[in-house]
Motif scaffolding. Structure first.
Motif, PDB file in Angstrom:
ATOM      1  N   GLU A 118      15.718 -11.316   1.101  1.00 18.92           N
ATOM      2  CA  GLU A 118      16.854 -11.767   0.234  1.00 18.92           C
ATOM      3  C   GLU A 118      15.776 -11.917  -0.960  1.00 18.92           C
ATOM      4  O   GLU A 118      16.380 -11.131  -2.060  1.00 18.92           O
ATOM      5  CB  GLU A 118      16.700 -13.241   0.464  1.00 18.92           C
ATOM      6  N   ILE A 119      14.663 -11.867  -0.987  1.00 19.20           N
ATOM      7  CA  ILE A 119      14.581 -12.214  -2.606  1.00 19.20           C
ATOM      8  C   ILE A 119      13.385 -10.872  -2.811  1.00 19.20           C
ATOM      9  O   ILE A 119      12.932 -10.507  -4.183  1.00 19.20           O
ATOM     10  CB  ILE A 119      13.046 -13.286  -2.428  1.00 19.20           C
ATOM     11  N   ALA A 120      13.103 -10.245  -1.944  1.00 24.54           N
ATOM     12  CA  ALA A 120      11.892  -8.807  -2.370  1.00 24.54           C
ATOM     13  C   ALA A 120      13.085  -7.732  -4.022  1.00 24.54           C
ATOM     14  O   ALA A 120      13.689  -7.742  -4.014  1.00 24.54           O
ATOM     15  CB  ALA A 120      12.372  -7.588  -1.180  1.00 24.54           C
ATOM     16  N   ASP A 121      12.080  -6.734  -3.978  1.00 29.52           N
ATOM     17  CA  ASP A 121      12.869  -6.100  -5.537  1.00 29.52           C
ATOM     18  C   ASP A 121      12.997  -5.105  -5.311  1.00 29.52           C
ATOM     19  O   ASP A 121      12.626  -4.014  -4.422  1.00 29.52           O
ATOM     20  CB  ASP A 121      11.384  -6.357  -6.881  1.00 29.52           C
ATOM     21  N   LYS A 122      14.949  -4.387  -5.116  1.00 24.62           N
ATOM     22  CA  LYS A 122      14.962  -2.849  -4.618  1.00 24.62           C
ATOM     23  C   LYS A 122      13.875  -1.989  -5.393  1.00 24.62           C
ATOM     24  O   LYS A 122      13.908  -2.401  -6.895  1.00 24.62           O
ATOM     25  CB  LYS A 122      16.639  -3.255  -4.895  1.00 24.62           C
ATOM     26  N   ASP A 123      13.638  -1.036  -4.578  1.00 26.75           N
ATOM     27  CA  ASP A 123      13.288  -0.182  -5.825  1.00 26.75           C
ATOM     28  C   ASP A 123      11.983  -0.581  -6.485  1.00 26.75           C
ATOM     29  O   ASP A 123      11.942   0.114  -7.159  1.00 26.75           O
ATOM     30  CB  ASP A 123      13.861   1.309  -5.780  1.00 26.75           C
ATOM     31  N   ALA A 124      11.694  -2.015  -6.051  1.00 29.52           N
ATOM     32  CA  ALA A 124      10.897  -2.504  -8.350  1.00 29.52           C
ATOM     33  C   ALA A 124      11.030  -2.150  -8.692  1.00 29.52           C
ATOM     34  O   ALA A 124      10.217  -2.366  -9.899  1.00 29.52           O
ATOM     35  CB  ALA A 124       9.662  -1.881  -6.966  1.00 29.52           C
ATOM     36  N   LYS A 125      12.879  -1.779  -8.773  1.00 22.73           N
ATOM     37  CA  LYS A 125      13.405  -1.395 -10.350  1.00 22.73           C
ATOM     38  C   LYS A 125      13.217  -2.951 -11.086  1.00 22.73           C
ATOM     39  O   LYS A 125      12.781  -2.846 -13.043  1.00 22.73           O
ATOM     40  CB  LYS A 125      14.543  -1.051 -10.129  1.00 22.73           C
ATOM     41  N   GLU A 126      13.125  -4.261 -10.597  1.00 23.91           N
ATOM     42  CA  GLU A 126      13.231  -5.156 -12.271  1.00 23.91           C
ATOM     43  C   GLU A 126      11.851  -5.315 -12.282  1.00 23.91           C
ATOM     44  O   GLU A 126      11.959  -6.086 -13.689  1.00 23.91           O
ATOM     45  CB  GLU A 126      13.426  -6.651 -10.630  1.00 23.91           C
ATOM     46  N   SER A 127      10.841  -5.076 -11.367  1.00 22.41           N
ATOM     47  CA  SER A 127       9.450  -5.242 -11.344  1.00 22.41           C
ATOM     48  C   SER A 127       8.905  -4.393 -12.738  1.00 22.41           C
ATOM     49  O   SER A 127       7.691  -4.604 -13.488  1.00 22.41           O
ATOM     50  CB  SER A 127       8.911  -5.726 -11.106  1.00 22.41           C
ATOM     51  N   ILE A 128       8.971  -3.386 -12.652  1.00 28.53           N
ATOM     52  CA  ILE A 128       9.219  -2.246 -13.324  1.00 28.53           C
ATOM     53  C   ILE A 128       9.300  -2.564 -14.464  1.00 28.53           C
ATOM     54  O   ILE A 128       8.598  -1.939 -15.579  1.00 28.53           O
ATOM     55  CB  ILE A 128       9.020  -0.618 -12.393  1.00 28.53           C
ATOM     56  N   GLU A 129      10.839  -3.276 -14.901  1.00 28.29           N
ATOM     57  CA  GLU A 129      11.492  -3.409 -16.293  1.00 28.29           C
ATOM     58  C   GLU A 129      10.885  -3.983 -17.206  1.00 28.29           C
ATOM     59  O   GLU A 129      10.696  -3.744 -17.452  1.00 28.29           O
ATOM     60  CB  GLU A 129      12.967  -3.245 -15.943  1.00 28.29           C
ATOM     61  N   PHE A 130      10.233  -4.935 -15.972  1.00 28.85           N
ATOM     62  CA  PHE A 130       9.787  -6.192 -16.701  1.00 28.85           C
ATOM     63  C   PHE A 130       8.473  -5.811 -17.358  1.00 28.85           C
ATOM     64  O   PHE A 130       7.825  -5.653 -18.733  1.00 28.85           O
ATOM     65  CB  PHE A 130       9.853  -6.880 -15.734  1.00 28.85           C
ATOM     66  N   LEU A 131       7.410  -5.031 -16.147  1.00 27.70           N
ATOM     67  CA  LEU A 131       6.156  -4.372 -17.119  1.00 27.70           C
ATOM     68  C   LEU A 131       5.838  -3.225 -17.984  1.00 27.70           C
ATOM     69  O   LEU A 131       5.344  -3.730 -19.007  1.00 27.70           O
ATOM     70  CB  LEU A 131       5.612  -3.981 -15.506  1.00 27.70           C
ATOM     71  N   SER A 132       6.896  -2.371 -18.297  1.00 21.24           N
ATOM     72  CA  SER A 132       7.594  -1.087 -18.754  1.00 21.24           C
ATOM     73  C   SER A 132       7.758  -2.388 -20.557  1.00 21.24           C
ATOM     74  O   SER A 132       7.462  -1.936 -20.845  1.00 21.24           O
ATOM     75  CB  SER A 132       8.216  -0.800 -18.530  1.00 21.24           C
ATOM     76  N   ASN A 133       8.427  -3.262 -20.264  1.00 25.57           N
ATOM     77  CA  ASN A 133       9.509  -3.775 -21.254  1.00 25.57           C
ATOM     78  C   ASN A 133       7.769  -4.340 -21.998  1.00 25.57           C
ATOM     79  O   ASN A 133       7.493  -4.564 -23.507  1.00 25.57           O
ATOM     80  CB  ASN A 133      10.166  -4.895 -21.195  1.00 25.57           C
ATOM     81  N   GLN A 134       6.985  -4.723 -21.383  1.00 22.47           N
ATOM     82  CA  GLN A 134       5.335  -5.685 -21.625  1.00 22.47           C
ATOM     83  C   GLN A 134       4.312  -4.749 -22.047  1.00 22.47           C
ATOM     84  O   GLN A 134       3.639  -5.493 -22.847  1.00 22.47           O
ATOM     85  CB  GLN A 134       5.203  -6.641 -20.262  1.00 22.47           C
ATOM     86  N   ALA A 135       4.312  -3.402 -21.464  1.00 20.44           N
ATOM     87  CA  ALA A 135       3.704  -2.889 -22.271  1.00 20.44           C
ATOM     88  C   ALA A 135       3.242  -2.497 -23.059  1.00 20.44           C
ATOM     89  O   ALA A 135       3.433  -2.114 -24.387  1.00 20.44           O
ATOM     90  CB  ALA A 135       3.171  -1.425 -21.573  1.00 20.44           C
ATOM     91  N   LYS A 136       4.861  -2.145 -23.429  1.00 24.47           N
ATOM     92  CA  LYS A 136       5.126  -1.802 -24.935  1.00 24.47           C
ATOM     93  C   LYS A 136       4.962  -2.822 -26.270  1.00 24.47           C
ATOM     94  O   LYS A 136       5.215  -2.142 -26.960  1.00 24.47           O
ATOM     95  CB  LYS A 136       7.010  -0.452 -25.017  1.00 24.47           C
ATOM     96  N   LYS A 137       5.704  -3.711 -25.309  1.00 25.81           N
ATOM     97  CA  LYS A 137       5.084  -5.050 -26.398  1.00 25.81           C
ATOM     98  C   LYS A 137       4.236  -5.005 -27.089  1.00 25.81           C
ATOM     99  O   LYS A 137       3.988  -5.173 -28.368  1.00 25.81           O
ATOM    100  CB  LYS A 137       5.999  -6.394 -25.938  1.00 25.81           C
ATOM    101  N   TRP A 138       2.856  -4.833 -25.918  1.00 26.43           N
ATOM    102  CA  TRP A 138       1.841  -4.944 -26.363  1.00 26.43           C
ATOM    103  C   TRP A 138       0.723  -4.058 -25.865  1.00 26.43           C
ATOM    104  O   TRP A 138      -0.754  -4.570 -27.057  1.00 26.43           O
ATOM    105  CB  TRP A 138       1.168  -6.605 -25.449  1.00 26.43           C
ATOM    106  N   ASN A 139       1.596  -2.884 -26.438  1.00 26.65           N
ATOM    107  CA  ASN A 139       0.532  -1.804 -25.884  1.00 26.65           C
ATOM    108  C   ASN A 139      -0.598  -1.792 -24.984  1.00 26.65           C
ATOM    109  O   ASN A 139      -1.915  -0.877 -25.999  1.00 26.65           O
ATOM    110  CB  ASN A 139       0.204  -1.247 -28.009  1.00 26.65           C
ATOM    111  N   VAL A 140      -0.231  -2.348 -23.916  1.00 30.18           N
ATOM    112  CA  VAL A 140      -1.055  -2.354 -22.753  1.00 30.18           C
ATOM    113  C   VAL A 140      -0.788  -1.443 -21.348  1.00 30.18           C
ATOM    114  O   VAL A 140       0.101  -1.153 -21.490  1.00 30.18           O
ATOM    115  CB  VAL A 140      -1.712  -4.051 -22.392  1.00 30.18           C
ATOM    116  N   THR A 141      -1.559  -1.030 -20.591  1.00 30.98           N
ATOM    117  CA  THR A 141      -0.997  -0.232 -19.489  1.00 30.98           C
ATOM    118  C   THR A 141      -1.547  -1.591 -18.887  1.00 30.98           C
ATOM    119  O   THR A 141      -2.573  -2.287 -18.813  1.00 30.98           O
ATOM    120  CB  THR A 141      -2.090   0.527 -19.427  1.00 30.98           C
TER     121      THR A 141
END
Length: 260
Positions: free
Chosen positions: A56-79
């Motif tokens: 019920e709660i798993a992330d399909k192909d991890a897309k939502e998690s990838i998008e979240f981390l991608s946005n945070q990475a660009k915002k803070w310039n971190v890996t």
């Protein structure tokens, strides 16, 4: 090459990805203020060990998690070595580590190879088939998840391939936290590399988790260590030390690959 690291060890809301992303965002903002270049999150930081509801709660192909981390990475310039998330794949759910670079690009995915039967992972998760190695700014690195560290031959494979830093993300239970420290020190010494290991704290309905996130250098010296509570553990690692240690004690040259 020097890198400043921040490991976020915090409690995870049981089975609530939306709340966990909200919590992670606040912790990431605080970690970014330390001027960290690499930020680690714990294992299964979006769901915790709510295994019975993963369909019920798993992330399909991890897309939502990838998008979240991608946005945070660009915002803070971190890996990000973005912990791991429950990834809904075509053939089931996997426990998947995500590496996102400072440009917001997915660098690597690794799904947990060794499933921990004591916490029923084998009943709800599919084992991963990925390699653990990736490149970090031109240097070889690798990522592992929790129970993996009890299998030294799996980590040795990456060391033989030249990895200089092994990232570990975990939900390691408090009753066995002494094993956590001992195993990680052994893996650092025998592989002559840095270990950067982030473990969650807090509890879920069945388990209490131990924290004590660790950074260990190629000599086996602990250079940073967390407590059992929520905090951000920071340090700097110098990957050039790996070459120095491997040059002084040439264990990889002395391996008897003809015998084992």
């Amino acid at each position: 090459m020097k890198k400043k690291i921040a490991m976020i060890q915090y409690d995870i809301v049981f089975g609530d990805p939306a709340k966990n992303r909200e919590r992670a965002e606040k912790w990431i903002a605080e970690a970014a203020e330390t001027e960290a270049e690499i930020i680690l999150l714990p294992e299964l930081w979006t769901t915790g060990y709510d295994l019975t509801r993963l369909d019920e709660i798993a992330d399909k192909d991890a897309k939502e998690s990838i998008e979240f981390l991608s946005n945070q990475a660009k915002k803070w310039n971190v890996t990000f070595v973005g912990g791991s998330v429950a990834e809904q794949c075509e053939d089931g759910v996997r426990n998947t580590l995500l590496v996102i670079n400072q440009n917001g690009e997915l660098v690597h995915k690794y799904s947990k190879l060794h499933l921990f039967q004591l916490m029923d992972e084998h009943l709800y998760l599919e084992d991963g088939q990925d390699e653990s190695d990736f490149e970090l700014d031109g240097e070889k690195a690798s990522g592992f998840i929790c129970y993996d560290i009890r299998f030294p031959e799996w980590l040795r494979k990456s060391a033989v391939n030249g990895t200089k830093v092994m990232f570990v993300v975990a939900e390691w239970p408090a009753p066995r936290i002494d094993h956590w420290r001992a195993l990680l020190q052994a893996r650092a010494i025998e592989n002559q590399c840095f270990i950067v290991a982030c473990n969650r704290v807090g509890a879920d309905p069945k388990n209490e988790f131990g924290g004590m996130s660790l950074v260990i250098d190629p000599w086996g010296e602990i250079t940073a260590e967390g407590s059992s509570g929520e905090e951000i553990v920071t340090t700097e690692i110098d990957l050039d030390l790996v070459d120095e240690v491997r040059g002084r004690i040439p264990i990889f040259q002395d391996r008897r690959v003809d015998r084992y």
